[in-house]
Scaffold this active site. Structure first.
Site, mmCIF file in Angstrom:
data_model
loop_
_atom_site.group_PDB
_atom_site.id
_atom_site.type_symbol
_atom_site.label_atom_id
_atom_site.label_comp_id
_atom_site.label_asym_id
_atom_site.label_seq_id
_atom_site.Cartn_x
_atom_site.Cartn_y
_atom_site.Cartn_z
ATOM 1 N N ASP A 45 0.838 -1.205 0.000
ATOM 2 C CA ASP A 45 0.000 0.000 0.000
ATOM 3 C C ASP A 45 0.871 1.253 0.000
ATOM 4 O O ASP A 45 0.532 2.262 -0.612
ATOM 5 C CB ASP A 45 -0.909 0.017 1.230
ATOM 6 N N ASN A 121 -4.352 8.816 2.074
ATOM 7 C CA ASN A 121 -4.671 8.157 3.344
ATOM 8 C C ASN A 121 -5.105 9.151 4.416
ATOM 9 O O ASN A 121 -6.215 9.108 4.894
ATOM 10 C CB ASN A 121 -3.453 7.410 3.884
ATOM 11 N N GLU A 122 -4.168 10.014 4.787
ATOM 12 C CA GLU A 122 -4.462 10.918 5.897
ATOM 13 C C GLU A 122 -3.409 12.004 6.027
ATOM 14 O O GLU A 122 -2.330 11.931 5.420
ATOM 15 C CB GLU A 122 -4.535 10.169 7.246
ATOM 16 N N ARG A 147 -5.881 19.427 23.422
ATOM 17 C CA ARG A 147 -4.544 19.226 23.989
ATOM 18 C C ARG A 147 -4.244 17.746 23.956
ATOM 19 O O ARG A 147 -5.083 16.941 24.372
ATOM 20 C CB ARG A 147 -4.480 19.688 25.451
ATOM 21 N N ASP A 149 -1.433 14.516 22.020
ATOM 22 C CA ASP A 149 -0.326 14.203 21.114
ATOM 23 C C ASP A 149 -0.553 14.788 19.728
ATOM 24 O O ASP A 149 0.382 15.258 19.083
ATOM 25 C CB ASP A 149 -0.164 12.683 20.973
ATOM 26 N N ALA A 161 -5.996 2.638 7.860
ATOM 27 C CA ALA A 161 -4.559 2.792 8.116
ATOM 28 C C ALA A 161 -4.332 3.438 9.496
ATOM 29 O O ALA A 161 -4.854 2.953 10.505
ATOM 30 C CB ALA A 161 -3.925 3.591 6.979
ATOM 31 N N TYR A 162 -3.609 4.511 9.546
ATOM 32 C CA TYR A 162 -3.276 5.176 10.815
ATOM 33 C C TYR A 162 -4.537 5.473 11.645
ATOM 34 O O TYR A 162 -4.591 5.251 12.857
ATOM 35 C CB TYR A 162 -2.554 6.500 10.507
ATOM 36 N N SER A 165 -5.542 2.750 13.859
ATOM 37 C CA SER A 165 -4.650 2.561 15.003
ATOM 38 C C SER A 165 -4.930 3.533 16.135
ATOM 39 O O SER A 165 -4.623 3.251 17.294
ATOM 40 C CB SER A 165 -3.186 2.738 14.574
HETATM 41 P P1 NAP Z 1 4.376 1.646 6.730
HETATM 42 O O1 NAP Z 1 4.974 1.922 8.067
HETATM 43 O O2 NAP Z 1 4.868 0.508 5.930
HETATM 44 O O3 NAP Z 1 2.775 1.538 6.867
HETATM 45 C C1 NAP Z 1 2.195 1.000 7.984
HETATM 46 C C2 NAP Z 1 1.192 -0.042 7.547
HETATM 47 O O4 NAP Z 1 0.015 0.608 7.036
HETATM 48 C C3 NAP Z 1 1.694 -0.966 6.447
HETATM 49 O O5 NAP Z 1 1.339 -2.279 6.803
HETATM 50 C C4 NAP Z 1 0.937 -0.478 5.240
HETATM 51 O O6 NAP Z 1 0.740 -1.483 4.279
HETATM 52 C C5 NAP Z 1 -0.381 -0.097 5.866
HETATM 53 N N1 NAP Z 1 -1.280 0.770 5.095
HETATM 54 C C6 NAP Z 1 -0.983 1.821 4.299
HETATM 55 N N2 NAP Z 1 -2.110 2.354 3.791
HETATM 56 C C7 NAP Z 1 -3.135 1.602 4.260
HETATM 57 C C8 NAP Z 1 -4.548 1.646 4.109
HETATM 58 N N3 NAP Z 1 -5.136 2.593 3.369
HETATM 59 N N4 NAP Z 1 -5.299 0.725 4.765
HETATM 60 C C9 NAP Z 1 -4.731 -0.217 5.542
HETATM 61 N N5 NAP Z 1 -3.411 -0.310 5.736
HETATM 62 C C10 NAP Z 1 -2.627 0.588 5.098
HETATM 63 O O7 NAP Z 1 4.482 3.003 5.912
HETATM 64 P P2 NAP Z 1 4.019 3.249 4.416
HETATM 65 O O8 NAP Z 1 3.963 1.950 3.674
HETATM 66 O O9 NAP Z 1 4.836 4.365 3.936
HETATM 67 O O10 NAP Z 1 2.509 3.765 4.594
HETATM 68 C C11 NAP Z 1 2.246 5.038 5.076
HETATM 69 C C12 NAP Z 1 1.025 4.917 5.930
HETATM 70 O O11 NAP Z 1 1.347 4.219 7.112
HETATM 71 C C13 NAP Z 1 0.489 6.249 6.407
HETATM 72 O O12 NAP Z 1 -0.319 6.847 5.436
HETATM 73 C C14 NAP Z 1 -0.269 5.821 7.642
HETATM 74 O O13 NAP Z 1 -1.616 5.520 7.337
HETATM 75 C C15 NAP Z 1 0.379 4.535 8.068
HETATM 76 N N6 NAP Z 1 0.976 4.695 9.399
HETATM 77 C C16 NAP Z 1 0.394 4.035 10.419
HETATM 78 C C17 NAP Z 1 0.860 4.196 11.700
HETATM 79 C C18 NAP Z 1 0.181 3.473 12.796
HETATM 80 O O14 NAP Z 1 -0.731 2.680 12.508
HETATM 81 N N7 NAP Z 1 0.549 3.705 14.050
HETATM 82 C C19 NAP Z 1 1.951 5.045 11.963
HETATM 83 C C20 NAP Z 1 2.522 5.718 10.883
HETATM 84 C C21 NAP Z 1 2.022 5.534 9.603
HETATM 85 P P3 NAP Z 1 1.956 -1.989 3.336
HETATM 86 O O15 NAP Z 1 2.829 -2.832 4.200
HETATM 87 O O16 NAP Z 1 1.217 -2.776 2.289
HETATM 88 O O17 NAP Z 1 2.685 -0.800 2.780
#
Ligand code: NAP
Ligand code: MN
Length: 271
Positions: A45, A121-122, A147, A149, A161-162, A165
């Site tokens: 993704d 995404n966001e 107030r 994070d 995605a984020y 979480s």
């Molecule tokens: P990453 O650290 O590999 O992404 C974290 C996970 O989110 C990966 O498993 C990724 O899938 C998955 N993901 C991305 N878009 C998604 C969606 N629309 N629905 C469900 N899962 C999704 O970083 P990245 O690959 O550069 O992706 C960036 C995204 O990571 C950001 O847009 C944010 O949404 C997410 N993120 C999540 C957290 C958290 O959950 N605490 C923290 C930071 C960022 P793949 O392994 O297939 O890439």
């Protein structure tokens, strides 16, 4: 039809990329990374997020297809062993597509500079060392003093995605709107926020006005925005979010059931 390929660098993605390029050539399809009509991403993704930003100025004429070479993705519904089926679908393509809403963000900085971004995404606004303090306005009216994070503002397709979480709801990807979710808000007798996520409709305008000039981090999908100007003295003052006029389109060669994917990804073997 012109086809572009956008891959990440894992060895499996490189193997699939080479295979797909050969198959595209054999099928008589045109390979064109500059002006593609269909962009095939190979990776996860995250790879599709990067491809989206790479082709952000061509969204009205590009349709995406995602092949995943790792685990099942939300934007990536083709498997690495389905290349033949995919190439057949490309050959028979009749322009079928499905599109999803995006999020516009407009950031204003202390030196008067502005930046516009579109998120798939966001976007998040966070303060990593101190408590983030900001005023939240909905449709130009003050709603709450936040107030904590930080805040996460997500699209419907980004809601898995984020947003998920941090306790946001999963949105049906066909809905038009966006979601605000809190990250570790302070709630006590002095400071109070709503404390639950909000899902906005298509016309809503959300504005965050930062109360302090501490080290905020503002992100759009994978990227962190530049906080400093050349003199190093720029900080985020306010950011406004709205549903974008732009949408992302996917070439829809087969029907995929979103809720099955949610189940497969997050629950597993429910009987
Ligand atoms: P990453 O650290 O590999 O992404 C974290 C996970 O989110 C990966 O498993 C990724 O899938 C998955 N993901 C991305 N878009 C998604 C969606 N629309 N629905 C469900 N899962 C999704 O970083 P990245 O690959 O550069 O992706 C960036 C995204 O990571 C950001 O847009 C944010 O949404 C997410 N993120 C999540 C957290 C958290 O959950 N605490 C923290 C930071 C960022 P793949 O392994 O297939 O890439
Ligand atoms: Mn990733």
């Amino acid at each position: 039809m012109k086809i572009g390929i956008f891959n990440n660098e894992t060895s499996e993605s490189q193997r699939v990329t080479k295979l797909l390029r050969d198959e595209i050539e054999r099928a008589g399809l045109e390979y064109d990374d500059d002006q593609p009509e269909v962009v095939i991403t190979i990776g996860g993704d995250g790879t599709l997020l990067s491809a989206f930003h790479h082709y952000i100025d061509s969204l009205d004429r590009v349709r995406f297809v995602g092949i995943h070479t790792g685990h099942l993705g939300f934007y990536t519904d083709w498997r690495n062993f389905e290349i033949d089926d995919l190439v057949d679908s490309l050959v028979q393509d009749s322009g079928q597509s499905v599109s999803y809403p995006l999020l516009d963000m407009h950031a204003v900085y202390s030196d008067g500079s502005v930046e516009n971004f579109v998120a798939l995404n966001e976007s998040t606004v966070r303060n990593i060392t101190k408590t983030m303090v900001c005023d939240v306005y909905i449709n130009n009216q003050l709603f709450e003093n936040f107030r904590g994070d930080g805040l996460c503002i997500s699209t419907p397709t980004g809601s898995t995605a984020y947003n998920k979480s941090v306790g946001g709801a999963i949105m049906d990807p066909t809905s038009i709107g966006f979601q605000l979710a809190e990250m570790a808000s302070l709630n006590n007798r002095v400071f109070r926020t709503l404390g639950s996520p909000i899902i906005f409709g298509s016309d809503a305008k959300l504005m965050l006005r930062l109360r302090d000039d501490n080290d905020h981090v503002i992100t759009c999908d994978r990227e962190q925005m530049r906080q400093k100007n050349e003199k190093g003295d720029r900080h985020l003052v306010e950011v406004t979010y709205q549903v974008s006029d732009k949408r992302i389109s996917f070439a829809q060669y087969r029907h995929n059931n979103f809720w099955n994917r949610v189940k497969d990804s997050f629950i597993g073997g429910a009987k």
